[in-house]
Design a protein around this motif. Structure first.
Motif, PDB file in Angstrom:
ATOM      1  N   CYS A 164     -23.645  57.392 138.429  1.00 48.29           N
ATOM      2  CA  CYS A 164     -23.410  55.983 138.768  1.00 48.29           C
ATOM      3  C   CYS A 164     -21.903  55.744 138.918  1.00 48.29           C
ATOM      4  O   CYS A 164     -21.116  56.240 138.099  1.00 48.29           O
ATOM      5  CB  CYS A 164     -23.969  55.104 137.658  1.00 48.29           C
TER       6      CYS A 164
ATOM      7  N   CYS B   5     -31.214  48.809 138.309  1.00 46.01           N
ATOM      8  CA  CYS B   5     -29.833  48.411 138.650  1.00 46.01           C
ATOM      9  C   CYS B   5     -29.406  49.172 139.898  1.00 46.01           C
ATOM     10  O   CYS B   5     -30.076  50.116 140.326  1.00 46.01           O
ATOM     11  CB  CYS B   5     -28.908  48.768 137.491  1.00 46.01           C
TER      12      CYS B   5
ATOM     13  N   CYS C 257     -20.820  48.046 131.648  1.00 42.92           N
ATOM     14  CA  CYS C 257     -21.379  47.858 132.999  1.00 42.92           C
ATOM     15  C   CYS C 257     -21.761  46.392 133.207  1.00 42.92           C
ATOM     16  O   CYS C 257     -22.438  45.795 132.369  1.00 42.92           O
ATOM     17  CB  CYS C 257     -22.606  48.752 133.105  1.00 42.92           C
TER      18      CYS C 257
ATOM     19  N   THR D  50     -25.574  45.656 133.439  1.00 42.26           N
ATOM     20  CA  THR D  50     -26.210  45.599 132.122  1.00 42.26           C
ATOM     21  C   THR D  50     -25.906  44.269 131.457  1.00 42.26           C
ATOM     22  O   THR D  50     -26.799  43.621 130.887  1.00 42.26           O
ATOM     23  CB  THR D  50     -25.677  46.749 131.224  1.00 42.26           C
TER      24      THR D  50
END
Ligand code: F3S
Length: 282
Positions: free
Chosen positions: A94, A12, A195, A198
């Motif tokens: 992140c 990601c 997220c 995800t």
């Protein structure tokens, strides 16, 4: 046998960003230590070690002077300790996790008791708890939440989620949590901290799983988002979770016409390519 990749899979943007940051730093400083693994994938960690980037599991074992904090983030207390000990911090947290940390801290400042829908042993959740103030708790089980809150009986509750949980699991948790809290809480505030990267990987995996004879999910056994992909696919079709191409068992694929491939957000491109190549040779 036809092999098809999910339309979104693998690294990601948060993990790619963290990798770029630590690789830049390692080039600049020669070697680099990270506090905890930068992401939960042993192939990726082995690749980083080959570039002089090593994971250390406690602050006391850091040699300094520079340390990288992983994409999962850490609590504010850890950052403070690192600064007090004179470390230069490369913060690869992140942006999605950093946003969840800020939300938790803000609600805690406003006097809400924070509940995190997540695995309390996972490094991201431990970090979130470090921003969430007194009385905060993390759980996957709404029933145990009701018991825990009986002790402190908060009247205002803020609920967030570990970023890599599944939407449907968060919704089900919220339904039960709200039902058990509504009698004793003046305010129940929910912020969706899931997220999007995800969520898109889970949706793409489910879409592909409906069209194949079996799914292969590549990723670390300790990777939370990989485990969610496995759960998502296994609910639809025969599913195998592997970390490396060597774990593929040829016998499982006898007679299969179409096999789908997906990978967790910390799975390096090299792992996906080698699994795809081995499947192709079966
Ligand atoms: Fe960040 Fe989501 Fe990846 S929270 S590290 S973009 S799985």
């Amino acid at each position: 046998m036809q092999i098809e990749r999910a339309r979104e899979l693998g690294l990601c943007f948060g993990v790619r960003r963290a990798l770029a940051m630590v690789q830049d730093a390692a080039r600049q400083y020669g070697t680099l230590q990270t506090l905890g693994p930068i992401a939960h994938n042993r192939v990726l960690l082995a690749e980083l070690e080959a570039h002089g980037i090593r994971s250390v599991d406690s602050i006391d074992r850091l040699a300094g002077p520079t340390v990288a904090v992983s994409a999962h983030g850490v609590g504010s207390d850890v950052t403070t300790t690192l600064r007090e000990r004179g470390f230069t911090i490369i913060d690869t947290t992140c942006p999605n996790v950093a946003s969840a940390q800020r939300i938790a801290a803000k609600m805690a400042e406003e006097g809400l008791t924070i509940v995190i829908f997540g695995d309390s042993r996972h490094s991201e959740v431990r970090g979130l708890l470090g921003w969430a103030g007194e009385g905060a708790l993390a759980t996957l089980d709404a029933a145990s939440l009701a018991q825990s809150l009986t002790v402190s009986a908060p009247t205002r509750v803020g609920i967030i989620a570990q970023t890599t949980q599944r939407v449907e699991d968060f919704v089900s948790f919220l339904q039960q949590a709200c039902a058990s809290l509504v009698d004793r809480s003046r305010e129940i505030r929910v912020v969706n901290t899931l997220c999007d990267a995800t969520r898109r990987r889970q949706a793409a995996a489910a879409e592909l799983a409906r069209t194949v004879d079996a799914m292969v999910v590549i990723g670390g056994r300790a990777s939370a988002n990989t485990r969610r992909l496995v759960e998502t696919c296994a609910a639809i079709v025969e599913t195998y979770h592997i970390e490396t191409a060597e774990e593929l068992d040829a016998a499982r694929f006898l007679g299969k016409k179409r096999v789908g491939l997906t990978a967790g957000a910390s799975t390096p491109d090299s792992s996906i390519e080698s699994v795809e190549a081995r499947l192709g040779r079966l």
